[in-house]
Design an enzyme around this catalytic site. Sequence first.
Site, mmCIF file in Angstrom:
data_model
loop_
_atom_site.group_PDB
_atom_site.id
_atom_site.type_symbol
_atom_site.label_atom_id
_atom_site.label_comp_id
_atom_site.label_asym_id
_atom_site.label_seq_id
_atom_site.Cartn_x
_atom_site.Cartn_y
_atom_site.Cartn_z
ATOM 1 N N GLY A 194 0.768 -1.234 0.000
ATOM 2 C CA GLY A 194 0.000 0.000 0.000
ATOM 3 C C GLY A 194 0.802 1.289 0.000
ATOM 4 O O GLY A 194 0.383 2.272 0.611
ATOM 5 N N ARG B 254 -6.093 -7.993 -9.090
ATOM 6 C CA ARG B 254 -7.170 -8.751 -9.727
ATOM 7 C C ARG B 254 -7.821 -7.916 -10.826
ATOM 8 O O ARG B 254 -7.908 -6.697 -10.708
ATOM 9 C CB ARG B 254 -8.226 -9.159 -8.705
ATOM 10 C CG ARG B 254 -7.726 -10.156 -7.678
ATOM 11 C CD ARG B 254 -8.834 -10.671 -6.808
ATOM 12 N NE ARG B 254 -8.339 -11.588 -5.796
ATOM 13 C CZ ARG B 254 -8.127 -12.887 -5.972
ATOM 14 N NH1 ARG B 254 -8.382 -13.423 -7.157
ATOM 15 N NH2 ARG B 254 -7.681 -13.659 -5.002
ATOM 16 N N HIS C 53 -0.377 2.030 -13.217
ATOM 17 C CA HIS C 53 0.377 0.883 -13.730
ATOM 18 C C HIS C 53 1.835 1.297 -13.934
ATOM 19 O O HIS C 53 2.105 2.378 -14.476
ATOM 20 C CB HIS C 53 -0.223 0.422 -15.061
ATOM 21 C CG HIS C 53 0.483 -0.753 -15.643
ATOM 22 N ND1 HIS C 53 0.401 -2.018 -15.107
ATOM 23 C CD2 HIS C 53 1.314 -0.854 -16.717
ATOM 24 C CE1 HIS C 53 1.142 -2.848 -15.820
ATOM 25 N NE2 HIS C 53 1.711 -2.166 -16.798
#
Length: 202
Positions: free
Chosen positions: A14, A93, A111
Amino acid sequence: MKKLRLGVLASGRGSNLQAIMDRCQAGSLVAEVVVVISDKPAAYALERARRAGIAAYGLEMAAFPSKREYEQAVVELLREAGVQLLCLAGYMRLVGEPLLQAFPNKIMNIHPALLPSFPGLHGQRDALQYGVKISGCTVHFIDEGMDTGPIILQAAVPVLGDDTEETLAARILEQEHRLYPEAIQLYAEGRLEVEGRRVYIK
């Protein structure tokens, strides 16, 4: 300006969640993280949230009969918290129909590569193995594909001759921590307009 209510999905430590929380705390991001959900109950992201007094839930997909029912449970938690924008921060996911329908053009991801090049789980490694001279990171809206949604912002990072996957990833991560809150702030200000594949900044 009213604070944008953020939900965050995370699978790991995180660090992008922390960057977002830090910018909210500093006042440079007019938003607040109201709930953090992980598909891994032991994820350190949940600990970061709890320390900050933010509602945190670990939901294992294996505890649900199907991915759809898992996502429906996630949607319920997000709606209960009044989430206006959902941010993926190292969530490993593919997002399915229940989330996409509940939050159309309201799910962001970051990303660690310059999309559309090198999508998927190993963006830094794939870029390095391909021999590119420039890599970076991309903030984009989520659609049903793997890192295929409309691009909001990108930042470039040079690839050095002696880079390893770890050193490249670390430099890209610095840019992620800057870029993601910037994209969220643009959304909070109502300055992002999606038309097909294009995101216009007003």
